[in-house]
Design an enzyme around this catalytic site. Structure first.
Site, PDB file in Angstrom:
ATOM      1  N   ARG A 116      59.206   9.636  58.768  1.00 42.42           N
ATOM      2  CA  ARG A 116      59.426   9.572  57.212  1.00 42.42           C
ATOM      3  C   ARG A 116      60.732   8.794  56.999  1.00 42.42           C
ATOM      4  O   ARG A 116      61.539   9.448  57.393  1.00 42.42           O
ATOM      5  CB  ARG A 116      59.278  11.151  56.909  1.00 42.42           C
ATOM      6  CG  ARG A 116      60.099  11.222  55.534  1.00 42.42           C
ATOM      7  CD  ARG A 116      59.723  12.541  54.704  1.00 42.42           C
ATOM      8  NE  ARG A 116      58.405  12.643  54.438  1.00 42.42           N
ATOM      9  CZ  ARG A 116      57.782  13.516  53.556  1.00 42.42           C
ATOM     10  NH1 ARG A 116      58.558  14.465  52.997  1.00 42.42           N
ATOM     11  NH2 ARG A 116      56.478  13.999  53.348  1.00 42.42           N
ATOM     12  N   HIS A 143      51.952   7.275  51.315  1.00 43.05           N
ATOM     13  CA  HIS A 143      51.924   8.676  52.047  1.00 43.05           C
ATOM     14  C   HIS A 143      50.402   8.598  52.280  1.00 43.05           C
ATOM     15  O   HIS A 143      49.739   9.368  51.562  1.00 43.05           O
ATOM     16  CB  HIS A 143      52.420   9.369  50.618  1.00 43.05           C
ATOM     17  CG  HIS A 143      52.752  10.835  51.387  1.00 43.05           C
ATOM     18  ND1 HIS A 143      52.794  11.198  52.900  1.00 43.05           N
ATOM     19  CD2 HIS A 143      53.212  12.121  50.932  1.00 43.05           C
ATOM     20  CE1 HIS A 143      53.178  12.267  52.913  1.00 43.05           C
ATOM     21  NE2 HIS A 143      53.532  12.674  51.793  1.00 43.05           N
ATOM     22  N   GLN A 146      48.925  12.349  53.208  1.00 44.21           N
ATOM     23  CA  GLN A 146      48.599  12.902  51.916  1.00 44.21           C
ATOM     24  C   GLN A 146      47.462  12.474  51.122  1.00 44.21           C
ATOM     25  O   GLN A 146      46.513  13.321  50.899  1.00 44.21           O
ATOM     26  CB  GLN A 146      49.875  12.737  50.973  1.00 44.21           C
ATOM     27  CG  GLN A 146      49.555  13.527  49.591  1.00 44.21           C
ATOM     28  CD  GLN A 146      49.745  14.964  49.796  1.00 44.21           C
ATOM     29  OE1 GLN A 146      50.740  15.491  50.397  1.00 44.21           O
ATOM     30  NE2 GLN A 146      48.728  15.726  49.535  1.00 44.21           N
ATOM     31  N   ASP A 238      52.609  13.730  40.728  1.00 46.69           N
ATOM     32  CA  ASP A 238      53.499  14.010  41.512  1.00 46.69           C
ATOM     33  C   ASP A 238      55.060  14.209  40.728  1.00 46.69           C
ATOM     34  O   ASP A 238      55.008  13.688  39.556  1.00 46.69           O
ATOM     35  CB  ASP A 238      53.495  12.720  42.438  1.00 46.69           C
ATOM     36  CG  ASP A 238      54.586  12.748  43.694  1.00 46.69           C
ATOM     37  OD1 ASP A 238      55.116  13.706  43.666  1.00 46.69           O
ATOM     38  OD2 ASP A 238      54.780  11.853  44.053  1.00 46.69           O
ATOM     39  N   CYS A 278      50.678  16.797  45.225  1.00 44.94           N
ATOM     40  CA  CYS A 278      51.254  16.716  46.575  1.00 44.94           C
ATOM     41  C   CYS A 278      52.195  17.704  47.192  1.00 44.94           C
ATOM     42  O   CYS A 278      52.357  18.147  48.174  1.00 44.94           O
ATOM     43  CB  CYS A 278      51.641  15.288  46.817  1.00 44.94           C
ATOM     44  SG  CYS A 278      52.859  14.823  45.973  1.00 44.94           S
ATOM     45  N   ARG A 306      46.405  19.224  54.664  1.00 40.27           N
ATOM     46  CA  ARG A 306      47.262  18.231  55.426  1.00 40.27           C
ATOM     47  C   ARG A 306      47.199  18.629  56.879  1.00 40.27           C
ATOM     48  O   ARG A 306      47.195  17.784  57.788  1.00 40.27           O
ATOM     49  CB  ARG A 306      48.889  18.471  54.971  1.00 40.27           C
ATOM     50  CG  ARG A 306      48.940  17.876  53.757  1.00 40.27           C
ATOM     51  CD  ARG A 306      49.069  16.479  53.641  1.00 40.27           C
ATOM     52  NE  ARG A 306      49.891  15.819  54.579  1.00 40.27           N
ATOM     53  CZ  ARG A 306      51.212  15.610  54.260  1.00 40.27           C
ATOM     54  NH1 ARG A 306      51.703  15.860  53.119  1.00 40.27           N
ATOM     55  NH2 ARG A 306      52.077  15.056  55.190  1.00 40.27           N
TER      56      ARG A 306
HETATM   57  N1  NVA Z   1      56.638  11.073  45.670  1.00 40.39           N
HETATM   58  C1  NVA Z   1      57.230  11.732  46.583  1.00 40.39           C
HETATM   59  C2  NVA Z   1      56.502  12.639  47.158  1.00 40.39           C
HETATM   60  C3  NVA Z   1      57.042  13.679  48.058  1.00 40.39           C
HETATM   61  C4  NVA Z   1      55.991  14.433  48.810  1.00 40.39           C
HETATM   62  C5  NVA Z   1      58.478  11.495  47.047  1.00 40.39           C
HETATM   63  O1  NVA Z   1      58.579  10.391  47.755  1.00 40.39           O
HETATM   64  O2  NVA Z   1      59.689  11.947  47.006  1.00 40.39           O
HETATM   65  N1   CP Z   2      53.782  16.603  50.295  1.00 40.63           N
HETATM   66  C1   CP Z   2      54.533  16.295  51.123  1.00 40.63           C
HETATM   67  O1   CP Z   2      54.634  15.257  51.908  1.00 40.63           O
HETATM   68  O2   CP Z   2      55.525  17.423  51.350  1.00 40.63           O
HETATM   69  P1   CP Z   2      56.790  17.581  52.109  1.00 40.63           P
HETATM   70  O3   CP Z   2      57.755  16.546  51.461  1.00 40.63           O
HETATM   71  O4   CP Z   2      57.216  18.823  51.880  1.00 40.63           O
HETATM   72  O5   CP Z   2      56.530  16.934  53.476  1.00 40.63           O
END
Ligand code: NVA
Ligand code: CP
Length: 318
Positions: A116, A143, A146, A238, A278, A306
């Protein structure tokens, strides 16, 4: 009892990176969804499997996570393997060791890397230098894990994906991008309703429109959420401020004020529409408590999925 043997049927994507669903054919995505369903069924029946016995997943995190971290780790354990949580600040990566060297070194120790991170170029660089499969656990651009869980959730509740109307209201961000690609690949019509200046990336839009053309669906971008949700089978939102954008939070609260998914907005959707998010969610910002905690919400089934889609990905690429 569900046959693990059946669940272990192979898709021919062994060794492949999972960076974006754009790299997978509709048949491969369908296959991953089928496999996820089998693995979910097996898990619910308490059937054990050790198809990843002896396999190790290295998980590098440069941003926070609840779902991604825990579902990947639990998934590896349930498949008989092991997962290592690697906070980038604890790695030499956090002190300037190159991505290329990190990729080459980790390839000596583990069987796959999940990362990540911020820029999508970084994961591409990691994948280029790694001798093992790399999985995208979220970048600023995509993502994909997801989006695969989102497709599974819609399919479980509404059946056949082709022809479903999915409406995403909010920021044209990483989650929106992966949903656009995933929907277009599977023949789902997707509309993104976002304020001006927060539209999805142009190249992702173009790519998803190409896929949609091949699979008989539409990708539409609009700034009108009320019109967008008319006839929606699923409404998705989101956070307005993604990880890494914290400095813009105040401005975004203002810019997105008309894009909240609330009782008023969802009245225009189909009565049995599904609400998706998500997570993590900010109640009172992008969605009201009435909607996310209401009867149409499937967000926890979605979060649960997930685990199952990632087990499908892991078992296929490892
Ligand atoms: N768009 C959000 C998704 C988190 C799972 C982010 O990138 O923070
Ligand atoms: N939806 C998602 O990816 O959640 P986290 O940021 O908790 O991993």
């Amino acid at each position: 009892m569900i046959s693990i043997q059946a669940a272990a049927k192979s898709l021919n994507i062994k060794g492949k990176d999972f960076l974006t669903l754009a790299d997978f054919s509709p048949e491969e995505i369908k296959g991953l969804l089928e496999k996820a369903k089998l693995l979910k069924e097996a898990h619910l029946q308490g059937a054990e499997t050790s198809i990843l016995k002896g396999k190790i997943l290295g998980m590098i995190f440069e941003k926070s996570s609840t779902r991604t971290r825990v579902s990947f780790e639990a998934g590896m354990l349930q498949l008989g393997g092991h997962a290592l949580y690697l906070n980038s600040q604890d790695l030499q990566l956090g002190r300037g060791e190159s991505i290329a060297d990190t990729a080459k070194v980790l390839s000596q120790y583990v069987d796959a890397i999940m990362i990540r991170t911020f820029s999508h170029e970084k994961i591409q660089e990691l994948a280029y230098h790694a001798a093992i499969p790399v999985i995208n656990g979220l970048t600023d651009l995509y993502h994909p894990c997801q989006a695969l869980a989102d497709l599974l959730t819609i399919e479980e509740i509404n059946g056949e994906l082709k022809g479903q109307n999915l409406v995403y209201v909010g920021d044209g961000n990483n989650v929106a991008h992966s949903l656009m690609i995933a929907s277009a690949k599977m023949g789902v019509n997707i509309t993104i309703a976002c304020p001006e200046g927060y539209e999805p990336d142009k190249s992702v839009l173009q790519l998803s429109q190409e896929f949609a053309g091949e699979n008989g669906s539409k990708v539409i971008v609009t700034s009108n959420p009320e019109e967008a949700v008319v006839n929606a089978d699923a409404i998705y939102t989101d956070v307005w401020t993604s990880m890494g954008q914290e400095a813009e939070n105040e401005k975004r609260l203002t810019d997105f004020a008309d894009y909240q998914v609330n009782e008023y907005l969802v009245q225009n959707a189909k009565k049995d529409y599904i609400f998706l998010h998500c997570l993590p969610a900010h109640r009172g910002e992008e969605v009201t408590a009435e909607v996310i905690d209401g009867n149409n919400s499937a967000v926890f089934q979605q979060a649960g999925n997930r685990l199952h889609v990632q087990k499908a990905i892991l078992s296929e690429i490892l």
